[in-house]
Design a protein around this motif. Structure first.
Motif, PDB file in Angstrom:
ATOM      1  N   PRO A  37      36.917  -3.957  11.687  1.00  0.00           N
ATOM      2  CA  PRO A  37      35.533  -4.292  11.280  1.00  0.00           C
ATOM      3  C   PRO A  37      34.599  -4.406  12.479  1.00  0.00           C
ATOM      4  O   PRO A  37      33.466  -3.930  12.446  1.00  0.00           O
ATOM      5  CB  PRO A  37      35.690  -5.635  10.574  1.00  0.00           C
ATOM      6  CG  PRO A  37      37.112  -5.651  10.086  1.00  0.00           C
ATOM      7  CD  PRO A  37      37.898  -4.924  11.141  1.00  0.00           C
TER       8      PRO A  37
ATOM      9  N   TYR B 153      37.267  -9.471  14.722  1.00  0.00           N
ATOM     10  CA  TYR B 153      38.200  -8.963  13.702  1.00  0.00           C
ATOM     11  C   TYR B 153      38.935  -7.728  14.236  1.00  0.00           C
ATOM     12  O   TYR B 153      38.598  -6.598  13.894  1.00  0.00           O
ATOM     13  CB  TYR B 153      37.449  -8.585  12.421  1.00  0.00           C
ATOM     14  CG  TYR B 153      36.624  -9.708  11.828  1.00  0.00           C
ATOM     15  CD1 TYR B 153      37.231 -10.895  11.401  1.00  0.00           C
ATOM     16  CD2 TYR B 153      35.243  -9.589  11.682  1.00  0.00           C
ATOM     17  CE1 TYR B 153      36.484 -11.930  10.857  1.00  0.00           C
ATOM     18  CE2 TYR B 153      34.486 -10.623  11.128  1.00  0.00           C
ATOM     19  CZ  TYR B 153      35.114 -11.785  10.718  1.00  0.00           C
ATOM     20  OH  TYR B 153      34.368 -12.797  10.174  1.00  0.00           O
TER      21      TYR B 153
ATOM     22  N   TRP C 161      41.071  -4.730   7.811  1.00  0.00           N
ATOM     23  CA  TRP C 161      40.824  -5.616   6.659  1.00  0.00           C
ATOM     24  C   TRP C 161      40.750  -4.783   5.388  1.00  0.00           C
ATOM     25  O   TRP C 161      40.177  -3.686   5.390  1.00  0.00           O
ATOM     26  CB  TRP C 161      39.522  -6.383   6.841  1.00  0.00           C
ATOM     27  CG  TRP C 161      39.736  -7.783   7.343  1.00  0.00           C
ATOM     28  CD1 TRP C 161      39.661  -8.930   6.610  1.00  0.00           C
ATOM     29  CD2 TRP C 161      40.060  -8.189   8.682  1.00  0.00           C
ATOM     30  NE1 TRP C 161      39.933 -10.016   7.414  1.00  0.00           N
ATOM     31  CE2 TRP C 161      40.180  -9.600   8.674  1.00  0.00           C
ATOM     32  CE3 TRP C 161      40.288  -7.515   9.890  1.00  0.00           C
ATOM     33  CZ2 TRP C 161      40.494 -10.342   9.810  1.00  0.00           C
ATOM     34  CZ3 TRP C 161      40.605  -8.245  11.024  1.00  0.00           C
ATOM     35  CH2 TRP C 161      40.703  -9.640  10.973  1.00  0.00           C
TER      36      TRP C 161
ATOM     37  N   TRP D  50      39.237  -4.915   2.032  1.00  0.00           N
ATOM     38  CA  TRP D  50      38.075  -4.334   1.338  1.00  0.00           C
ATOM     39  C   TRP D  50      37.095  -3.711   2.316  1.00  0.00           C
ATOM     40  O   TRP D  50      36.379  -2.779   1.970  1.00  0.00           O
ATOM     41  CB  TRP D  50      37.443  -5.315   0.352  1.00  0.00           C
ATOM     42  CG  TRP D  50      36.640  -6.478   0.834  1.00  0.00           C
ATOM     43  CD1 TRP D  50      36.943  -7.307   1.861  1.00  0.00           C
ATOM     44  CD2 TRP D  50      35.405  -6.968   0.269  1.00  0.00           C
ATOM     45  NE1 TRP D  50      35.989  -8.294   1.976  1.00  0.00           N
ATOM     46  CE2 TRP D  50      35.040  -8.119   1.014  1.00  0.00           C
ATOM     47  CE3 TRP D  50      34.586  -6.569  -0.784  1.00  0.00           C
ATOM     48  CZ2 TRP D  50      33.880  -8.854   0.740  1.00  0.00           C
ATOM     49  CZ3 TRP D  50      33.439  -7.302  -1.057  1.00  0.00           C
ATOM     50  CH2 TRP D  50      33.091  -8.424  -0.316  1.00  0.00           C
TER      51      TRP D  50
ATOM     52  N   GLY E  49      36.700 -12.673  -0.561  1.00  0.00           N
ATOM     53  CA  GLY E  49      35.818 -11.882   0.300  1.00  0.00           C
ATOM     54  C   GLY E  49      34.624 -12.700   0.777  1.00  0.00           C
ATOM     55  O   GLY E  49      33.964 -12.343   1.730  1.00  0.00           O
TER      56      GLY E  49
ATOM     57  N   ASP F 254      34.414 -15.837   2.128  1.00  0.00           N
ATOM     58  CA  ASP F 254      35.278 -16.895   2.661  1.00  0.00           C
ATOM     59  C   ASP F 254      34.654 -18.282   2.683  1.00  0.00           C
ATOM     60  O   ASP F 254      35.282 -19.264   2.358  1.00  0.00           O
ATOM     61  CB  ASP F 254      35.681 -16.567   4.108  1.00  0.00           C
ATOM     62  CG  ASP F 254      36.330 -15.209   4.247  1.00  0.00           C
ATOM     63  OD1 ASP F 254      36.147 -14.355   3.364  1.00  0.00           O
ATOM     64  OD2 ASP F 254      37.024 -15.001   5.248  1.00  0.00           O
TER      65      ASP F 254
ATOM     66  N   TYR G  91      27.757 -18.216   7.445  1.00  0.00           N
ATOM     67  CA  TYR G  91      28.196 -17.052   6.702  1.00  0.00           C
ATOM     68  C   TYR G  91      28.640 -17.366   5.273  1.00  0.00           C
ATOM     69  O   TYR G  91      29.260 -18.346   5.021  1.00  0.00           O
ATOM     70  CB  TYR G  91      29.142 -16.216   7.530  1.00  0.00           C
ATOM     71  CG  TYR G  91      30.620 -16.305   7.460  1.00  0.00           C
ATOM     72  CD1 TYR G  91      31.360 -15.143   7.657  1.00  0.00           C
ATOM     73  CD2 TYR G  91      31.289 -17.490   7.249  1.00  0.00           C
ATOM     74  CE1 TYR G  91      32.726 -15.181   7.628  1.00  0.00           C
ATOM     75  CE2 TYR G  91      32.652 -17.525   7.232  1.00  0.00           C
ATOM     76  CZ  TYR G  91      33.381 -16.366   7.405  1.00  0.00           C
ATOM     77  OH  TYR G  91      34.734 -16.394   7.373  1.00  0.00           O
TER      78      TYR G  91
ATOM     79  N   GLU H 265      27.070  -8.061  11.249  1.00  0.00           N
ATOM     80  CA  GLU H 265      27.963  -8.405  10.132  1.00  0.00           C
ATOM     81  C   GLU H 265      27.146  -8.893   8.926  1.00  0.00           C
ATOM     82  O   GLU H 265      27.447  -8.573   7.788  1.00  0.00           O
ATOM     83  CB  GLU H 265      28.926  -9.497  10.606  1.00  0.00           C
ATOM     84  CG  GLU H 265      29.997  -9.900   9.616  1.00  0.00           C
ATOM     85  CD  GLU H 265      30.940 -10.936  10.201  1.00  0.00           C
ATOM     86  OE1 GLU H 265      30.764 -11.332  11.376  1.00  0.00           O
ATOM     87  OE2 GLU H 265      31.858 -11.353   9.471  1.00  0.00           O
TER      88      GLU H 265
ATOM     89  N   TRP I 286      31.466  -1.924   8.248  1.00  0.00           N
ATOM     90  CA  TRP I 286      30.977  -1.686   6.885  1.00  0.00           C
ATOM     91  C   TRP I 286      29.454  -1.675   6.824  1.00  0.00           C
ATOM     92  O   TRP I 286      28.878  -1.055   5.928  1.00  0.00           O
ATOM     93  CB  TRP I 286      31.634  -2.570   5.827  1.00  0.00           C
ATOM     94  CG  TRP I 286      31.408  -4.050   5.848  1.00  0.00           C
ATOM     95  CD1 TRP I 286      30.459  -4.751   6.530  1.00  0.00           C
ATOM     96  CD2 TRP I 286      32.156  -5.025   5.100  1.00  0.00           C
ATOM     97  NE1 TRP I 286      30.582  -6.098   6.254  1.00  0.00           N
ATOM     98  CE2 TRP I 286      31.616  -6.297   5.382  1.00  0.00           C
ATOM     99  CE3 TRP I 286      33.234  -4.953   4.209  1.00  0.00           C
ATOM    100  CZ2 TRP I 286      32.114  -7.474   4.822  1.00  0.00           C
ATOM    101  CZ3 TRP I 286      33.725  -6.123   3.655  1.00  0.00           C
ATOM    102  CH2 TRP I 286      33.170  -7.362   3.971  1.00  0.00           C
TER     103      TRP I 286
HETATM  104  C1  GLC Z   1      35.031 -12.194   6.938  1.00  0.00           C
HETATM  105  C2  GLC Z   1      34.493 -11.907   5.544  1.00  0.00           C
HETATM  106  C3  GLC Z   1      35.471 -11.015   4.787  1.00  0.00           C
HETATM  107  C4  GLC Z   1      35.724  -9.754   5.596  1.00  0.00           C
HETATM  108  C5  GLC Z   1      36.177 -10.083   7.024  1.00  0.00           C
HETATM  109  C6  GLC Z   1      36.231  -8.854   7.919  1.00  0.00           C
HETATM  110  O1  GLC Z   1      36.206 -12.913   6.899  1.00  0.00           O
HETATM  111  O2  GLC Z   1      34.266 -13.079   4.831  1.00  0.00           O
HETATM  112  O3  GLC Z   1      34.978 -10.683   3.516  1.00  0.00           O
HETATM  113  O4  GLC Z   1      36.669  -8.948   4.977  1.00  0.00           O
HETATM  114  O5  GLC Z   1      35.265 -10.976   7.606  1.00  0.00           O
HETATM  115  O6  GLC Z   1      34.995  -8.233   7.949  1.00  0.00           O
END
Ligand code: GLC
Length: 437
Positions: A23, A28, A32, A34, A167, A169, A356, A400, A423
């Motif tokens: 991501p 990250y 991941w 989704w 998703g 969090d 967030y 993000e 994304w």
């Molecule tokens: C955060 C978001 C999650 C996403 C991740 C990686 O944890 O809440 O939805 O998949 O970041 O971008």
């Protein structure tokens, strides 16, 4: 526009790690679940082969029970993330692959509708068609996991047992369930967070929340991440709007794909019918005029207006009348000076436009809501959802997430959370090629 596309291409290239996409770097550093779905759509604009590899590598982590984990730790040398593969210890479940290592929970099941979107873009591409046929049974197996392990009472609605599965969090939706958890410091394993040294502390969850995230992770691990004890014991047990509407939209995608390629879609059609019915009956909140997640442990709705309720538009769940109410709500936010769609109720005392999932705008949510609005014929609002995102990305960069209050956003030069975000690049590029209504 040319520049945006070029920058998006550059970001997807930058985050591509020889077979999958992270991501963003640092915050990250793995794959991941989704995110990968949306990122695959982004890659397809520049390199279809990568779009395919992205999904193939995600599904290489699928467990024997069908679960597709929320994080895939392709590299075991990357030590800057917590909780890492060793803390999750997916080997407690004998059906988890030895390699790649993964987490023990899942995320919104977007892959059915992502495959459909790719096919709509390249309807006759042989490489893609072959891949879709190969992935179809795996995505179906994933859905079957959800219907088997996450819906023990066969209602048609899946439960999640960790906020990270939603998703969203850090949404205030989970506060009450998390407060139910009493931490015994002697029993909570010691751990060291990494996120707060990589992003501003006031944009991240508090340590009170983090202790509870770790508690639920441990609970899952005790039950091999799929045992019936999770449903019986977890203080956090939620039938979430986004989790279920993504699944319903993906069922729809799989049904259409299956019909085109001659797969049996009987099981999918049955699930779909029951899920849509139960969603409509159980999750609509007449007082708030939106759909709400359901706290299955406390047996009551989690009564807040937030983005998961609006994202139901993407899955064709609202009636025409309900869809109009959701559309009117978005229009009113627009008129009141918000970039749509804020992730949480702007009138709640829990709204926090910077932290967030408590108020900011997210690109992938805008992508889903844009398509939902268009499907219901609300082209004008769809255009605002698209142009708000493009304006934010243009002014603040491919972050993000973004400030939702226009007056405040106008004073900023950057977005929130991680930069050069996959994304965000993917959804922007894909929305840019949508014809203006
Ligand atoms: C955060 C978001 C999650 C996403 C991740 C990686 O944890 O809440 O939805 O998949 O970041 O971008």
């Amino acid at each position: 526009m040319g520049n945006l596309v070029e920058t998006a291409r550059h970001i997807l290239q930058l985050n591509w790690k020889d077979g999958f996409t992270i991501p963003t770097s640092k915050l990250y550093p793995f794959q991941w679940n989704w995110d990968s779905g949306f990122t695959s759509i982004g890659h397809s604009h520049f390199n279809l082969d990568r779009a395919i590899q992205e999904l193939a590598s995600l599904f290489s982590s699928q467990w024997e029970n069908g679960m597709v984990p929320h994080i895939v730790f392709h590299s075991e040398n990357e030590k800057t993330y917590f909780p890492n593969y060793d803390f999750w210890d997916s080997s407690v479940n004998s059906g988890a692959p030895q390699k790649p290592k993964s987490s023990g929970i899942t995320q919104p099941a977007v892959h059915g509708f992502v495959l459909e979107h790719l096919l709509n873009r390249f309807p006759d591409n042989e490489q893609l068609i072959a891949f879709v046929k190969e992935l179809f049974p795996k995505v179906l197996h994933y859905h079957r996991f959800l219907y088997t392990y996450r819906d023990p009472e066969r209602e048609g609605l899946m439960f999640i047992f960790h906020p990270w599965e939603s998703g969203r969090d850090n949404s205030p939706l989970w506060d009450e369930s998390l407060d139910r958890i009493i931490i015994d410091p002697a029993k909570l394993p010691s751990y060291e967070r990494r996120d707060t040294s990589l992003a501003p502390v006031d944009e991240r969850p508090t340590s009170y929340q983090y202790d509870r995230y770790v508690y639920l992770l441990q609970l899952g691990k005790t039950h091999r991440y799929d045992g019936p004890g999770i449903f019986e014991e977890s203080p956090f047990l939620v039938q979430d709007t986004l989790m279920n509407s993504a699944l319903i939209r993906s069922n729809e995608g799989l049904i259409r794909i299956g019909q085109r390629f001659g797969f049996d879609v009987g099981e999918l059609a049955e699930w779909q019918q029951q899920s849509k019915k139960c969603f409509r009956e159980k999750l609509w909140h007449e007082g708030l005029q939106t759909f709400c997640a359901y706290d299955a442990r406390a047996d009551h709705p989690i009564a807040y207006k937030e983005i998961g309720g609006i994202a139901t538009l993407h899955a064709g769940i609202p009636t025409e009348e309900q869809a109009k109410l959701l559309n009117d709500y978005l229009q009113s936010l627009h008129q009141r000076g918000f970039h749509i769609c804020p992730s949480f109720d702007v009138d709640s005392h829990l709204f926090d436009s910077k932290r967030y999932w408590r108020g900011p705008v997210w690109s992938q949510m805008n992508w889903m809501i844009y398509h939902g609005l268009k499907d219901y014929g609300f082209g004008e609002t769809a255009e605002i959802v698209k142009s708000d995102l493009i304006e934010l990305v243009t002014k603040h960069g491919f972050y993000e997430y973004f400030e939702s209050q226009k007056a405040l956003a106008d004073t900023l030069t950057v977005g929130y959370g991680g930069g050069d975000f996959s994304w965000t690049a993917a959804c922007t590029v894909d929305l840019l090629q949508e014809p203006t209504n």
